[in-house]
Design a protein around this motif. Structure first.
Motif, short mmCIF file in Angstrom:
data_model
loop_
_atom_site.label_atom_id
_atom_site.label_comp_id
_atom_site.label_asym_id
_atom_site.label_seq_id
_atom_site.Cartn_x
_atom_site.Cartn_y
_atom_site.Cartn_z
N UNK A 149 0.84 -1.21 0.00
CA UNK A 149 0.00 0.00 0.00
C UNK A 149 0.87 1.25 0.00
N UNK A 159 -3.76 5.10 -4.51
CA UNK A 159 -4.36 4.49 -3.32
C UNK A 159 -4.83 3.11 -3.75
N UNK A 231 -4.76 -1.46 12.32
CA UNK A 231 -5.69 -0.36 12.06
C UNK A 231 -5.56 0.09 10.60
N UNK A 232 -4.32 0.14 10.11
CA UNK A 232 -4.11 0.51 8.70
C UNK A 232 -4.73 -0.55 7.80
N UNK A 234 -7.21 -2.38 8.49
CA UNK A 234 -8.66 -2.17 8.58
C UNK A 234 -9.15 -1.12 7.60
N UNK A 235 -8.30 -0.10 7.36
CA UNK A 235 -8.68 0.94 6.40
C UNK A 235 -8.60 0.39 4.97
N UNK A 236 -7.65 -0.53 4.74
CA UNK A 236 -7.43 -1.05 3.39
C UNK A 236 -8.45 -2.12 3.03
#
Lengths: 246, 246
Positions: A149, A159, A231-232, A234-236
């Motif tokens: 990412x 992105x 957490x990152x 989770x965003x992806x």
């Protein structure tokens, strides 16, 4: 709370639990699946073989496992015999396919990671289709996904994240990444426990310098915090909300 | 090539050019727009006033500018007279609106940045609607946008960026961020050149520690490279491809 429990225990147990969680949450494996595992000879794909084989014995879902290793005129697993023996212990048949990645280069072009991986990915897909496999399992883990990412963000200005499940339009095959919820360190511990490290080898080319540099920068940025990396992730992977429960 | 040219020259010229580029590329300002600039008294919004006022004199598009400063029982610009004088030089009328953000707190709740900014944003929107303004211009720059993206990614686990142009469903108003292509350092240089720094003040609360920490981590991660930050911005604002031209 539930999630913290999943990351406790012995290394093999953690890999089993988080691998099963990814498979369940993202519907990666179903009844009757014929799954081809792409094995490099490295720790990640070998641990993946172990995990899917152990899970198969533990659940009532019937799926078939086979492994494919791609050798080339550039790189081949240096410990193929040990790898074959390991996979035999897991009950997974191993096939070796030779692809002349260097031989296919046009005159004047130099070998690079992108060329090699594209060639190998195409051959992997073709082999899976020929063999009637409907799934291909890859050994990428949480750190790979976060790293890719950031590489896409910083090098390409895009992105774009590695999907945990990807269906192809061109091929009747779905890619799955059952180790997506696992940190590399958790896989290393499991590999040690399962005596897999001895069989592991890596590409002689090594990782390229921009990826190595990115790895260092991510480690500094995240302070190597597993919670932050999850957490990152989770965003992806928007539906991985459960991962954030602490 | 063209883009590198835009980042050369005197600081005020750079701000003018990159502000005009954002306005043109993203269609931020049109004929007959009534634009309310939200001014905090800080360097960013004051430079924005200067830039939009200078642009107005240079182009044939007719638009109207006015500025709103929100004072509160918690924080107010300490140099309001200097700010008003500066804005008068730019030909922009300044209104001061008092909002009792602390007074509105429910019993037992403590002041925080989120509460204060939400209260002020709502009042800003209501004021704009009452005054017949169809645009609200905010002074956020490239570093703010990148920082907010990383804050959302790491704190909330969300892939979410500040938009350069945002229309509200609830209000007949569009938010615009004409400084989106500018690095903070470029704005600071322009503020110094335009003698704006003297008028600048900041919130006495300061930035919160997690934002300060994130700022440091981003500086380390990007090595403060303007090119890298623009590449990240390009990923967040997909049509900003031209930004990547070096």
């Amino acid at each position: 709370m539930a999630d913290r429990f999943l990351r406790r225990g012995d290394p093999s147990g953690i890999v089993s639990k988080l691998c099963a969680k990814a498979i369940l949450e993202r519907n990666l494996i179903g009844e009757g699946d014929r799954i081809l595992i792409a094995v490099s000879g490295g720790k990640d794909s070998t641990v993946l073989c172990w995990a899917l084989s152990a899970l198969k014995r533990a659940v009532k879902v019937n799926y078939e496992l086979a492994a494919l290793h791609i050798s080339s005129d550039f790189c081949s697993c240096c410990k193929k015999a040990v790898l074959a023996e390991k996979l035999e212990q897991f009950g997974i048949p191993l096939t070796d396919l030779f692809v002349p990645v260097v031989g296919r280069l046009k005159e004047g072009r130099r070998m690079n990671c992108y060329w090699c991986s594209t060639q190998r990915r195409t051959e992997l897909l073709k082999y899976a289709v020929r063999g009637g496999f409907n799934k291909i399992a890859l050994g990428h883990h949480l750190d790979d996904i976060v790293e890719t990412f950031f590489m896409n963000l910083c090098s390409k200005g895009e992105l774009c994240a590695m999907p945990v499940k990807l269906s192809y339009r061109k091929y009747p095959v779905t890619l799955i990444r059952p180790l997506a919820y696992l940190e590399e360190s958790q896989i290393v511990s499991c590999a040690a426990e399962q005596d897999i490290l001895k069989a592991a080898c890596t590409c002689p080319y090594g990782i390229n310098s921009s990826r190595r540099d990115m790895r260092k920068r991510i480690a500094a940025f995240t302070g190597n915090s597993g919670a932050l990396k999850r957490r990152i992730l989770g965003a992806l992977l928007p539906e991985a909300g459960a991962l954030l429960e602490e």
